[in-house]
Design a protein around this motif. Structure first.
Motif, PDB file in Angstrom:
ATOM      1  N   LEU A 197      -2.880 101.309 -23.742  1.00 52.68           N
ATOM      2  CA  LEU A 197      -4.455 100.797 -24.119  1.00 52.68           C
ATOM      3  C   LEU A 197      -4.424  99.427 -24.050  1.00 52.68           C
ATOM      4  O   LEU A 197      -5.475  98.846 -23.855  1.00 52.68           O
ATOM      5  CB  LEU A 197      -4.602 101.221 -25.574  1.00 52.68           C
ATOM      6  CG  LEU A 197      -4.826 102.798 -25.937  1.00 52.68           C
ATOM      7  CD1 LEU A 197      -4.960 103.180 -27.394  1.00 52.68           C
ATOM      8  CD2 LEU A 197      -5.716 103.385 -25.119  1.00 52.68           C
ATOM      9  N   LEU A 198      -3.344  98.836 -23.866  1.00 59.69           N
ATOM     10  CA  LEU A 198      -3.296  97.420 -23.664  1.00 59.69           C
ATOM     11  C   LEU A 198      -4.036  96.886 -22.332  1.00 59.69           C
ATOM     12  O   LEU A 198      -4.716  96.037 -21.989  1.00 59.69           O
ATOM     13  CB  LEU A 198      -1.945  96.693 -23.723  1.00 59.69           C
ATOM     14  CG  LEU A 198      -1.453  96.598 -24.972  1.00 59.69           C
ATOM     15  CD1 LEU A 198      -0.080  95.926 -24.860  1.00 59.69           C
ATOM     16  CD2 LEU A 198      -2.452  95.427 -25.836  1.00 59.69           C
ATOM     17  N   SER A 199      -3.536  98.172 -21.355  1.00 59.65           N
ATOM     18  CA  SER A 199      -4.186  97.904 -19.892  1.00 59.65           C
ATOM     19  C   SER A 199      -5.942  97.698 -20.059  1.00 59.65           C
ATOM     20  O   SER A 199      -6.424  97.214 -19.093  1.00 59.65           O
ATOM     21  CB  SER A 199      -3.981  99.091 -19.122  1.00 59.65           C
ATOM     22  OG  SER A 199      -4.579 100.176 -19.354  1.00 59.65           O
TER      23      SER A 199
ATOM     24  N   VAL B 108     -11.515  92.858 -18.873  1.00 58.71           N
ATOM     25  CA  VAL B 108     -12.066  91.547 -19.187  1.00 58.71           C
ATOM     26  C   VAL B 108     -11.978  90.724 -17.948  1.00 58.71           C
ATOM     27  O   VAL B 108     -12.955  89.940 -17.779  1.00 58.71           O
ATOM     28  CB  VAL B 108     -11.311  90.881 -20.435  1.00 58.71           C
ATOM     29  CG1 VAL B 108     -11.828  89.340 -20.508  1.00 58.71           C
ATOM     30  CG2 VAL B 108     -11.491  91.573 -21.759  1.00 58.71           C
ATOM     31  N   GLY B 109     -10.911  90.851 -17.159  1.00 58.68           N
ATOM     32  CA  GLY B 109     -10.804  90.078 -16.057  1.00 58.68           C
ATOM     33  C   GLY B 109     -11.653  90.521 -14.850  1.00 58.68           C
ATOM     34  O   GLY B 109     -11.908  89.749 -13.888  1.00 58.68           O
ATOM     35  N   VAL B 110     -12.083  91.749 -15.070  1.00 60.56           N
ATOM     36  CA  VAL B 110     -12.947  92.394 -13.979  1.00 60.56           C
ATOM     37  C   VAL B 110     -14.361  91.996 -14.033  1.00 60.56           C
ATOM     38  O   VAL B 110     -15.201  91.396 -13.430  1.00 60.56           O
ATOM     39  CB  VAL B 110     -12.997  94.032 -13.929  1.00 60.56           C
ATOM     40  CG1 VAL B 110     -13.982  94.514 -13.307  1.00 60.56           C
ATOM     41  CG2 VAL B 110     -11.637  94.404 -13.556  1.00 60.56           C
TER      42      VAL B 110
ATOM     43  N   GLU C 209     -15.008  85.705 -15.652  1.00 59.22           N
ATOM     44  CA  GLU C 209     -14.209  84.971 -14.692  1.00 59.22           C
ATOM     45  C   GLU C 209     -12.759  84.692 -15.162  1.00 59.22           C
ATOM     46  O   GLU C 209     -11.884  83.715 -14.353  1.00 59.22           O
ATOM     47  CB  GLU C 209     -14.832  83.655 -14.571  1.00 59.22           C
ATOM     48  CG  GLU C 209     -16.633  83.594 -13.930  1.00 59.22           C
ATOM     49  CD  GLU C 209     -16.317  83.934 -12.732  1.00 59.22           C
ATOM     50  OE1 GLU C 209     -15.302  83.636 -11.958  1.00 59.22           O
ATOM     51  OE2 GLU C 209     -17.267  84.827 -12.308  1.00 59.22           O
ATOM     52  N   SER C 210     -12.488  85.103 -16.017  1.00 59.08           N
ATOM     53  CA  SER C 210     -11.110  85.053 -16.727  1.00 59.08           C
ATOM     54  C   SER C 210     -10.065  85.917 -15.974  1.00 59.08           C
ATOM     55  O   SER C 210      -9.756  87.278 -16.428  1.00 59.08           O
ATOM     56  CB  SER C 210     -11.068  85.153 -18.179  1.00 59.08           C
ATOM     57  OG  SER C 210     -11.716  84.504 -18.861  1.00 59.08           O
ATOM     58  N   ARG C 211      -9.784  85.903 -14.845  1.00 59.85           N
ATOM     59  CA  ARG C 211      -8.967  86.520 -13.973  1.00 59.85           C
ATOM     60  C   ARG C 211      -7.463  86.882 -14.508  1.00 59.85           C
ATOM     61  O   ARG C 211      -6.868  87.635 -14.221  1.00 59.85           O
ATOM     62  CB  ARG C 211      -8.624  85.861 -12.511  1.00 59.85           C
ATOM     63  CG  ARG C 211      -9.985  85.935 -11.856  1.00 59.85           C
ATOM     64  CD  ARG C 211     -10.651  87.348 -11.690  1.00 59.85           C
ATOM     65  NE  ARG C 211     -12.095  87.333 -11.023  1.00 59.85           N
ATOM     66  CZ  ARG C 211     -12.900  88.000 -11.339  1.00 59.85           C
ATOM     67  NH1 ARG C 211     -12.808  88.569 -12.243  1.00 59.85           N
ATOM     68  NH2 ARG C 211     -14.143  87.582 -10.465  1.00 59.85           N
TER      69      ARG C 211
ATOM     70  N   PHE D  52      -3.056  92.440 -17.470  1.00 59.70           N
ATOM     71  CA  PHE D  52      -3.028  93.418 -18.419  1.00 59.70           C
ATOM     72  C   PHE D  52      -2.971  94.891 -17.915  1.00 59.70           C
ATOM     73  O   PHE D  52      -2.567  95.956 -18.360  1.00 59.70           O
ATOM     74  CB  PHE D  52      -4.136  93.692 -19.705  1.00 59.70           C
ATOM     75  CG  PHE D  52      -3.700  92.388 -20.441  1.00 59.70           C
ATOM     76  CD1 PHE D  52      -2.796  92.614 -21.619  1.00 59.70           C
ATOM     77  CD2 PHE D  52      -4.211  91.081 -20.478  1.00 59.70           C
ATOM     78  CE1 PHE D  52      -2.631  91.836 -22.483  1.00 59.70           C
ATOM     79  CE2 PHE D  52      -3.961  90.190 -21.429  1.00 59.70           C
ATOM     80  CZ  PHE D  52      -3.272  90.411 -22.461  1.00 59.70           C
ATOM     81  N   PHE D  53      -3.467  94.886 -16.550  1.00 64.71           N
ATOM     82  CA  PHE D  53      -3.600  96.327 -15.830  1.00 64.71           C
ATOM     83  C   PHE D  53      -1.915  97.035 -15.706  1.00 64.71           C
ATOM     84  O   PHE D  53      -1.899  98.071 -15.610  1.00 64.71           O
ATOM     85  CB  PHE D  53      -4.244  96.472 -14.590  1.00 64.71           C
ATOM     86  CG  PHE D  53      -5.683  96.360 -14.838  1.00 64.71           C
ATOM     87  CD1 PHE D  53      -6.247  97.392 -15.589  1.00 64.71           C
ATOM     88  CD2 PHE D  53      -6.512  95.508 -14.171  1.00 64.71           C
ATOM     89  CE1 PHE D  53      -7.719  97.495 -15.624  1.00 64.71           C
ATOM     90  CE2 PHE D  53      -7.754  95.415 -14.306  1.00 64.71           C
ATOM     91  CZ  PHE D  53      -8.576  96.614 -15.257  1.00 64.71           C
ATOM     92  N   ALA D  54      -1.318  96.069 -15.696  1.00 66.85           N
ATOM     93  CA  ALA D  54       0.201  96.543 -15.540  1.00 66.85           C
ATOM     94  C   ALA D  54       0.479  97.310 -16.745  1.00 66.85           C
ATOM     95  O   ALA D  54       1.639  98.412 -16.841  1.00 66.85           O
ATOM     96  CB  ALA D  54       1.140  95.266 -15.820  1.00 66.85           C
ATOM     97  N   PHE D  55       0.048  97.312 -17.943  1.00 63.29           N
ATOM     98  CA  PHE D  55       0.484  98.237 -19.070  1.00 63.29           C
ATOM     99  C   PHE D  55       0.053  99.673 -18.928  1.00 63.29           C
ATOM    100  O   PHE D  55       0.215 100.616 -19.609  1.00 63.29           O
ATOM    101  CB  PHE D  55      -0.147  97.732 -20.312  1.00 63.29           C
ATOM    102  CG  PHE D  55       0.471  96.581 -20.854  1.00 63.29           C
ATOM    103  CD1 PHE D  55       1.647  96.928 -21.631  1.00 63.29           C
ATOM    104  CD2 PHE D  55       0.062  95.292 -20.743  1.00 63.29           C
ATOM    105  CE1 PHE D  55       2.415  95.716 -21.996  1.00 63.29           C
ATOM    106  CE2 PHE D  55       0.786  94.523 -21.135  1.00 63.29           C
ATOM    107  CZ  PHE D  55       1.943  94.577 -22.090  1.00 63.29           C
ATOM    108  N   ALA D  56      -1.014  99.957 -17.696  1.00 65.59           N
ATOM    109  CA  ALA D  56      -1.372 101.245 -17.526  1.00 65.59           C
ATOM    110  C   ALA D  56      -0.058 102.378 -17.135  1.00 65.59           C
ATOM    111  O   ALA D  56      -0.488 103.354 -17.517  1.00 65.59           O
ATOM    112  CB  ALA D  56      -2.195 101.253 -16.314  1.00 65.59           C
ATOM    113  N   VAL D  57       0.920 101.869 -16.734  1.00 67.50           N
ATOM    114  CA  VAL D  57       2.136 102.461 -16.477  1.00 67.50           C
ATOM    115  C   VAL D  57       2.647 103.256 -17.765  1.00 67.50           C
ATOM    116  O   VAL D  57       3.388 104.286 -17.561  1.00 67.50           O
ATOM    117  CB  VAL D  57       3.165 101.890 -15.702  1.00 67.50           C
ATOM    118  CG1 VAL D  57       2.998 101.322 -14.424  1.00 67.50           C
ATOM    119  CG2 VAL D  57       3.805 100.789 -16.390  1.00 67.50           C
ATOM    120  N   ASP D  58       2.425 102.809 -19.004  1.00 58.74           N
ATOM    121  CA  ASP D  58       2.707 103.132 -20.134  1.00 58.74           C
ATOM    122  C   ASP D  58       2.302 104.539 -20.449  1.00 58.74           C
ATOM    123  O   ASP D  58       2.700 105.444 -21.477  1.00 58.74           O
ATOM    124  CB  ASP D  58       2.732 102.230 -21.424  1.00 58.74           C
ATOM    125  CG  ASP D  58       3.743 101.073 -20.916  1.00 58.74           C
ATOM    126  OD1 ASP D  58       4.698 101.240 -20.582  1.00 58.74           O
ATOM    127  OD2 ASP D  58       3.244  99.870 -21.462  1.00 58.74           O
TER     128      ASP D  58
END
Length: 122
Positions: A13-15, A20-22, A25-27, A32-38
Protein backbone atom coordinates in the motif's frame (compact mmCIF):
# COMPACT_ATOMS: atom_id res chain seq x y z
CA UNK A 1 -6.10 -17.51 -7.06
CA UNK A 2 -7.65 -16.70 -3.71
CA UNK A 3 -6.53 -13.46 -2.06
CA UNK A 4 -5.23 -14.06 1.46
CA UNK A 5 -4.79 -11.67 4.35
CA UNK A 6 -1.12 -10.87 4.73
CA UNK A 7 0.53 -8.20 6.81
CA UNK A 8 3.55 -8.38 4.50
CA UNK A 9 1.33 -7.72 1.49
CA UNK A 10 -0.02 -4.59 3.12
CA UNK A 11 3.40 -2.99 2.71
CA UNK A 12 2.45 -2.73 -0.95
CA UNK A 13 0.00 0.00 0.00
CA UNK A 14 3.00 2.30 0.38
CA UNK A 15 3.23 2.23 -3.41
CA UNK A 16 0.11 4.38 -3.53
CA UNK A 17 2.26 7.29 -2.38
CA UNK A 18 3.89 7.12 -5.81
CA UNK A 19 0.81 8.76 -7.28
CA UNK A 20 1.77 11.95 -5.44
CA UNK A 21 4.76 12.09 -7.79
CA UNK A 22 2.54 11.47 -10.81
CA UNK A 23 0.03 14.21 -10.06
CA UNK A 24 2.40 16.83 -8.58
CA UNK A 25 5.86 18.18 -9.29
CA UNK A 26 7.36 16.14 -6.42
CA UNK A 27 9.01 13.44 -8.53
CA UNK A 28 10.83 11.93 -5.53
CA UNK A 29 7.54 10.26 -4.56
CA UNK A 30 7.81 8.05 -7.67
CA UNK A 31 10.28 5.89 -5.72
CA UNK A 32 7.37 4.61 -3.62
CA UNK A 33 6.18 2.57 -6.61
CA UNK A 34 8.99 0.14 -5.70
CA UNK A 35 6.78 -1.10 -2.84
CA UNK A 36 4.29 -2.52 -5.37
CA UNK A 37 6.31 -5.76 -5.41
CA UNK A 38 5.14 -6.41 -1.84
CA UNK A 39 1.64 -7.15 -3.11
CA UNK A 40 3.02 -10.58 -4.12
CA UNK A 41 2.82 -11.64 -0.47
CA UNK A 42 -0.97 -11.72 -0.77
CA UNK A 43 -0.53 -14.66 -3.16
CA UNK A 44 2.21 -16.58 -1.34
CA UNK A 45 1.24 -19.17 1.21
CA UNK A 46 2.54 -17.98 4.56
CA UNK A 47 4.43 -20.60 6.56
CA UNK A 48 6.90 -20.65 9.41
CA UNK A 49 9.88 -20.29 7.10
CA UNK A 50 8.46 -17.21 5.39
CA UNK A 51 7.69 -15.66 8.77
CA UNK A 52 11.23 -16.39 9.98
CA UNK A 53 12.78 -14.89 6.86
CA UNK A 54 10.60 -11.78 7.06
CA UNK A 55 11.46 -11.36 10.75
CA UNK A 56 15.19 -11.69 9.98
CA UNK A 57 14.89 -9.18 7.15
CA UNK A 58 12.94 -6.71 9.28
CA UNK A 59 15.41 -7.04 12.15
CA UNK A 60 18.43 -6.46 9.91
CA UNK A 61 16.67 -3.51 8.26
CA UNK A 62 15.82 -1.92 11.59
CA UNK A 63 19.39 -2.11 12.88
CA UNK A 64 20.88 -0.94 9.58
CA UNK A 65 18.49 2.01 9.55
CA UNK A 66 19.39 2.99 13.12
CA UNK A 67 23.14 2.76 12.50
CA UNK A 68 22.96 4.77 9.28
CA UNK A 69 20.67 7.36 10.90
CA UNK A 70 23.12 7.88 13.77
CA UNK A 71 26.20 7.93 11.54
CA UNK A 72 24.81 10.35 8.95
CA UNK A 73 23.30 12.65 11.58
CA UNK A 74 26.56 12.80 13.52
CA UNK A 75 28.67 13.30 10.39
CA UNK A 76 26.40 16.01 9.00
CA UNK A 77 26.34 17.82 12.33
CA UNK A 78 30.13 17.65 12.73
CA UNK A 79 30.64 19.00 9.21
CA UNK A 80 28.72 22.17 10.00
CA UNK A 81 25.17 21.52 8.95
CA UNK A 82 22.56 22.74 11.36
CA UNK A 83 20.82 20.47 13.84
CA UNK A 84 17.59 20.25 11.85
CA UNK A 85 19.34 19.67 8.55
CA UNK A 86 21.63 17.01 10.04
CA UNK A 87 18.72 15.16 11.61
CA UNK A 88 16.65 15.37 8.43
CA UNK A 89 19.53 13.96 6.39
CA UNK A 90 20.13 11.22 8.94
CA UNK A 91 16.50 10.17 9.00
CA UNK A 92 16.25 10.17 5.22
CA UNK A 93 19.40 8.06 4.73
CA UNK A 94 18.44 5.76 7.59
CA UNK A 95 15.05 5.11 6.02
CA UNK A 96 16.67 4.47 2.64
CA UNK A 97 19.12 2.02 4.22
CA UNK A 98 16.33 0.19 6.07
CA UNK A 99 14.24 -0.19 2.92
CA UNK A 100 17.21 -1.41 0.88
CA UNK A 101 18.37 -3.91 3.49
CA UNK A 102 14.85 -5.27 3.92
CA UNK A 103 14.27 -5.57 0.18
CA UNK A 104 17.61 -7.21 -0.56
CA UNK A 105 17.54 -9.61 2.38
CA UNK A 106 13.95 -10.71 1.79
CA UNK A 107 14.78 -11.24 -1.91
CA UNK A 108 17.83 -13.28 -0.91
CA UNK A 109 15.82 -15.47 1.45
CA UNK A 110 13.04 -15.84 -1.11
CA UNK A 111 15.42 -16.91 -3.87
CA UNK A 112 17.20 -19.25 -1.51
CA UNK A 113 13.92 -20.92 -0.56
CA UNK A 114 12.73 -21.21 -4.18
CA UNK A 115 15.99 -22.76 -5.28
CA UNK A 116 15.92 -25.24 -2.39
CA UNK A 117 19.20 -24.16 -0.90
CA UNK A 118 19.88 -25.46 2.58
CA UNK A 119 20.19 -23.18 5.55
CA UNK A 120 23.83 -22.36 6.24
CA UNK A 121 23.78 -22.56 10.02
CA UNK A 122 27.03 -22.84 11.90
Amino acid sequence: MKLRWSVHGLMGLLSLLGFVGVFTESRAFLAFFAFAVDFEYFFIKSDEMLEEFMNKSASMAFYAGMVVTAAVTLAAFLFGRGENSALTSGLAWGWIAAVLVHALSSAYYGFRERWGMEDDKE
